[in-house]
Design a protein around this motif. Structure first.
Motif, short mmCIF file in Angstrom:
data_model
loop_
_atom_site.label_atom_id
_atom_site.label_comp_id
_atom_site.label_asym_id
_atom_site.label_seq_id
_atom_site.Cartn_x
_atom_site.Cartn_y
_atom_site.Cartn_z
N PHE A 135 5.12 -2.64 -2.83
CA PHE A 135 3.97 -1.94 -3.38
C PHE A 135 4.21 -0.43 -3.47
O PHE A 135 3.99 0.17 -4.53
CB PHE A 135 2.71 -2.25 -2.57
N PRO A 136 4.69 0.22 -2.39
CA PRO A 136 4.95 1.67 -2.51
C PRO A 136 6.00 1.99 -3.57
O PRO A 136 5.88 2.99 -4.27
CB PRO A 136 5.43 2.07 -1.12
N ILE A 137 7.02 1.15 -3.69
CA ILE A 137 8.04 1.39 -4.71
C ILE A 137 7.43 1.26 -6.09
O ILE A 137 7.69 2.07 -6.97
CB ILE A 137 9.22 0.43 -4.51
N ALA A 138 6.61 0.24 -6.31
CA ALA A 138 5.98 0.04 -7.62
C ALA A 138 5.07 1.21 -7.97
O ALA A 138 5.08 1.69 -9.11
CB ALA A 138 5.19 -1.27 -7.62
N VAL A 139 4.31 1.70 -7.01
CA VAL A 139 3.42 2.84 -7.26
C VAL A 139 4.24 4.09 -7.58
O VAL A 139 3.91 4.84 -8.49
CB VAL A 139 2.49 3.08 -6.06
N SER A 140 5.33 4.29 -6.85
CA SER A 140 6.18 5.45 -7.10
C SER A 140 6.78 5.41 -8.49
O SER A 140 6.80 6.42 -9.20
CB SER A 140 7.30 5.51 -6.06
N VAL A 183 6.93 7.48 -14.07
CA VAL A 183 6.91 7.24 -15.52
C VAL A 183 5.79 8.05 -16.17
O VAL A 183 5.97 8.68 -17.21
CB VAL A 183 6.77 5.74 -15.82
N ARG A 184 4.63 8.06 -15.54
CA ARG A 184 3.51 8.84 -16.09
C ARG A 184 3.82 10.33 -16.06
O ARG A 184 3.52 11.06 -17.01
CB ARG A 184 2.23 8.58 -15.30
N LEU A 185 4.42 10.80 -14.99
CA LEU A 185 4.76 12.22 -14.87
C LEU A 185 5.79 12.61 -15.91
O LEU A 185 5.69 13.69 -16.50
CB LEU A 185 5.29 12.51 -13.46
N LYS A 202 4.04 13.16 -19.23
CA LYS A 202 3.27 14.41 -19.24
C LYS A 202 4.19 15.63 -19.31
O LYS A 202 3.87 16.61 -19.97
CB LYS A 202 2.37 14.48 -18.01
N LEU A 203 5.34 15.56 -18.65
CA LEU A 203 6.29 16.67 -18.73
C LEU A 203 6.85 16.82 -20.13
O LEU A 203 7.08 17.94 -20.59
CB LEU A 203 7.43 16.46 -17.73
N GLU A 204 7.06 15.71 -20.82
CA GLU A 204 7.56 15.77 -22.20
C GLU A 204 6.53 16.45 -23.11
O GLU A 204 6.89 17.31 -23.92
CB GLU A 204 7.86 14.36 -22.70
#
Length: 48
Positions: A14-19, A24-26, A29-31
């Protein structure tokens, strides 16, 4: 050994999936931010 590995994956999955999801979202947004900064830089050059 196999049981220990499955236990580790079960506990850490679960922590790996959330990370991964947040990274991916970050990245997206950076792009968008990079494109905006480049556009702003071009607009400043035109006015100078």
């Amino acid at each position: 050994m196999s049981n220990d590995l499955l236990n580790i994956i079960g506990n850490m999955g679960f922590p790996i999936a959330v990370s991964v999801y947040l990274l991916v979202r970050l990245e997206a947004k950076l792009e968008v931010l990079t494109v905006s900064i480049n556009n702003l830089s071009k607009a400043i050059e035109v006015r100078s």
